[in-house]
Design a protein around this motif. Structure first.
Motif, PDB file in Angstrom:
ATOM      1  N   ILE A   1     -42.972  15.409   4.546  1.00 54.87           N
ATOM      2  CA  ILE A   1     -41.665  16.070   4.612  1.00 54.87           C
ATOM      3  C   ILE A   1     -40.741  15.512   3.537  1.00 54.87           C
ATOM      4  O   ILE A   1     -40.086  16.270   2.814  1.00 54.87           O
ATOM      5  N   ALA A   2     -40.696  14.198   3.409  1.00 56.97           N
ATOM      6  CA  ALA A   2     -39.843  13.579   2.390  1.00 56.97           C
ATOM      7  C   ALA A   2     -40.261  14.041   0.995  1.00 56.97           C
ATOM      8  O   ALA A   2     -39.412  14.346   0.146  1.00 56.97           O
ATOM      9  N   LYS A   3     -41.572  14.122   0.742  1.00 53.00           N
ATOM     10  CA  LYS A   3     -42.060  14.570  -0.566  1.00 53.00           C
ATOM     11  C   LYS A   3     -41.668  16.023  -0.815  1.00 53.00           C
ATOM     12  O   LYS A   3     -41.228  16.375  -1.920  1.00 53.00           O
ATOM     13  N   ALA A   4     -41.799  16.877   0.196  1.00 55.22           N
ATOM     14  CA  ALA A   4     -41.432  18.296   0.038  1.00 55.22           C
ATOM     15  C   ALA A   4     -39.946  18.434  -0.294  1.00 55.22           C
ATOM     16  O   ALA A   4     -39.563  19.228  -1.169  1.00 55.22           O
ATOM     17  N   LEU A   5     -39.113  17.651   0.375  1.00 56.59           N
ATOM     18  CA  LEU A   5     -37.675  17.697   0.104  1.00 56.59           C
ATOM     19  C   LEU A   5     -37.362  17.167  -1.291  1.00 56.59           C
ATOM     20  O   LEU A   5     -36.556  17.759  -2.021  1.00 56.59           O
TER      21      LEU A   5
ATOM     22  N   GLU B   1     -30.343  28.054   5.094  1.00 58.25           N
ATOM     23  CA  GLU B   1     -30.477  28.104   6.554  1.00 58.25           C
ATOM     24  C   GLU B   1     -31.942  28.007   6.973  1.00 58.25           C
ATOM     25  O   GLU B   1     -32.264  27.362   7.966  1.00 58.25           O
ATOM     26  N   ASN B   2     -32.832  28.650   6.217  1.00 55.38           N
ATOM     27  CA  ASN B   2     -34.267  28.546   6.524  1.00 55.38           C
ATOM     28  C   ASN B   2     -34.730  27.100   6.432  1.00 55.38           C
ATOM     29  O   ASN B   2     -35.471  26.617   7.296  1.00 55.38           O
ATOM     30  N   LEU B   3     -34.316  26.399   5.387  1.00 54.59           N
ATOM     31  CA  LEU B   3     -34.698  24.998   5.219  1.00 54.59           C
ATOM     32  C   LEU B   3     -34.143  24.142   6.351  1.00 54.59           C
ATOM     33  O   LEU B   3     -34.863  23.323   6.938  1.00 54.59           O
TER      34      LEU B   3
ATOM     35  N   THR C   1     -33.272  25.022   9.354  1.00 52.90           N
ATOM     36  CA  THR C   1     -33.934  25.352  10.622  1.00 52.90           C
ATOM     37  C   THR C   1     -35.331  24.749  10.673  1.00 52.90           C
ATOM     38  O   THR C   1     -35.717  24.138  11.686  1.00 52.90           O
ATOM     39  N   ALA C   2     -36.091  24.904   9.608  1.00 47.22           N
ATOM     40  CA  ALA C   2     -37.452  24.350   9.583  1.00 47.22           C
ATOM     41  C   ALA C   2     -37.414  22.839   9.746  1.00 47.22           C
ATOM     42  O   ALA C   2     -38.206  22.262  10.513  1.00 47.22           O
ATOM     43  N   LEU C   3     -36.501  22.184   9.069  1.00 52.28           N
ATOM     44  CA  LEU C   3     -36.396  20.720   9.153  1.00 52.28           C
ATOM     45  C   LEU C   3     -35.978  20.293  10.561  1.00 52.28           C
ATOM     46  O   LEU C   3     -36.564  19.377  11.141  1.00 52.28           O
ATOM     47  N   ARG C   4     -34.977  20.968  11.112  1.00 55.65           N
ATOM     48  CA  ARG C   4     -34.512  20.628  12.463  1.00 55.65           C
ATOM     49  C   ARG C   4     -35.635  20.802  13.491  1.00 55.65           C
ATOM     50  O   ARG C   4     -35.856  19.942  14.341  1.00 55.65           O
ATOM     51  N   LEU C   5     -36.345  21.912  13.413  1.00 52.93           N
ATOM     52  CA  LEU C   5     -37.431  22.160  14.365  1.00 52.93           C
ATOM     53  C   LEU C   5     -38.534  21.109  14.245  1.00 52.93           C
ATOM     54  O   LEU C   5     -39.064  20.629  15.247  1.00 52.93           O
ATOM     55  N   LYS C   6     -38.852  20.738  13.019  1.00 48.99           N
ATOM     56  CA  LYS C   6     -39.906  19.756  12.802  1.00 48.99           C
ATOM     57  C   LYS C   6     -39.475  18.373  13.293  1.00 48.99           C
ATOM     58  O   LYS C   6     -40.233  17.664  13.961  1.00 48.99           O
ATOM     59  N   LEU C   7     -38.237  17.989  12.991  1.00 46.46           N
ATOM     60  CA  LEU C   7     -37.754  16.653  13.358  1.00 46.46           C
ATOM     61  C   LEU C   7     -37.511  16.500  14.855  1.00 46.46           C
ATOM     62  O   LEU C   7     -37.615  15.401  15.384  1.00 46.46           O
ATOM     63  N   HIS C   8     -37.188  17.591  15.523  1.00 50.03           N
ATOM     64  CA  HIS C   8     -36.907  17.507  16.961  1.00 50.03           C
ATOM     65  C   HIS C   8     -38.056  18.042  17.811  1.00 50.03           C
ATOM     66  O   HIS C   8     -37.923  18.157  19.028  1.00 50.03           O
ATOM     67  N   GLY C   9     -39.169  18.352  17.172  1.00 47.84           N
ATOM     68  CA  GLY C   9     -40.299  18.926  17.883  1.00 47.84           C
ATOM     69  C   GLY C   9     -41.267  17.905  18.448  1.00 47.84           C
ATOM     70  O   GLY C   9     -42.304  18.266  18.971  1.00 47.84           O
ATOM     71  N   GLY C  10     -40.945  16.657  18.370  1.00 47.19           N
ATOM     72  CA  GLY C  10     -41.845  15.636  18.889  1.00 47.19           C
ATOM     73  C   GLY C  10     -42.065  14.541  17.871  1.00 47.19           C
ATOM     74  O   GLY C  10     -41.551  14.594  16.752  1.00 47.19           O
TER      75      GLY C  10
ATOM     76  N   PHE D   1     -22.271  30.632  -1.960  1.00 44.08           N
ATOM     77  CA  PHE D   1     -22.323  31.485  -0.783  1.00 44.08           C
ATOM     78  C   PHE D   1     -23.025  32.808  -1.056  1.00 44.08           C
ATOM     79  O   PHE D   1     -22.812  33.785  -0.361  1.00 44.08           O
ATOM     80  N   SER D   2     -23.865  32.830  -2.097  1.00 47.48           N
ATOM     81  CA  SER D   2     -24.629  34.049  -2.340  1.00 47.48           C
ATOM     82  C   SER D   2     -25.582  34.247  -1.166  1.00 47.48           C
ATOM     83  O   SER D   2     -26.092  33.272  -0.600  1.00 47.48           O
ATOM     84  N   PRO D   3     -25.829  35.490  -0.779  1.00 48.44           N
ATOM     85  CA  PRO D   3     -26.686  35.742   0.389  1.00 48.44           C
ATOM     86  C   PRO D   3     -28.070  35.106   0.272  1.00 48.44           C
ATOM     87  O   PRO D   3     -28.590  34.561   1.245  1.00 48.44           O
ATOM     88  N   GLN D   4     -28.648  35.130  -0.933  1.00 49.16           N
ATOM     89  CA  GLN D   4     -29.998  34.584  -1.093  1.00 49.16           C
ATOM     90  C   GLN D   4     -30.006  33.071  -0.884  1.00 49.16           C
ATOM     91  O   GLN D   4     -30.895  32.526  -0.226  1.00 49.16           O
ATOM     92  N   ILE D   5     -29.008  32.379  -1.445  1.00 52.17           N
ATOM     93  CA  ILE D   5     -28.968  30.925  -1.306  1.00 52.17           C
ATOM     94  C   ILE D   5     -28.608  30.534   0.128  1.00 52.17           C
ATOM     95  O   ILE D   5     -29.196  29.604   0.682  1.00 52.17           O
TER      96      ILE D   5
END
Length: 152
Positions: A138-142, A115-117, A119-128, A106-110
């Protein structure tokens, strides 16, 4: 790591949290995870049977909160049980606090990066509709991120 709690300890933790605030099962799971600093997160398969046991013992009552959720509230018997076990309960919460202070989950940086990851994944997967190439990328990046974290 072995078991985080010994047999029967979780009922003390759950009961104490309900005494502090009537809660749903999911809220209790999250409260325990937070109290332990992410070092432990109980599964629904352990929390819900514990709630059923506490209800059968007369220590909590469940009321229908709508949407299939139950709200658990402590009873006078549950309060008496907690009072008679004050020292073990305090020790459990001290142990969870120690685990939390030693945990980086629960460190602020992690938290921010997670949360950034998400959000980015959710937006990409639900964006069309994604192309096969995008899905592969995406799978390779993860996978690459997971591999990088494992080497740290």
């Amino acid at each position: 790591m072995g078991r985080f709690f010994d047999h029967g300890d979780l009922r003390f933790v759950v009961l104490k949290l309900i005494a502090e605030k009537p809660s749903h099962g999911y809220e209790l799971i999250k409260a325990i995870e937070t109290a332990a600093g992410g070092a432990y997160s109980p599964s629904p398969g352990v929390v819900y049977p514990t709630l059923t046991l506490l209800e059968e013992l007369g220590y909590v009552v469940a009321s229908d909160a709508g949407g299939g959720k139950k709200l658990y509230t402590i009873t006078p018997e549950g309060e008496a049980f907690l009072a008679s076990n004050e020292q073990p309960v305090r020790s459990l919460f001290e142990r969870m606090a120690e685990a939390a202070s030693a945990s980086a989950a629960f460190s602020p940086q992690i938290l921010r990066a997670r949360e950034n990851l998400k959000t980015a994944l959710r937006l990409k997967l639900h964006g069309g509709q994604l192309s096969a190439e995008q899905i592969t990328a995406i799978a390779k990046a993860l996978d690459d991120a997971a591999a990088a974290i494992e080497t740290i």
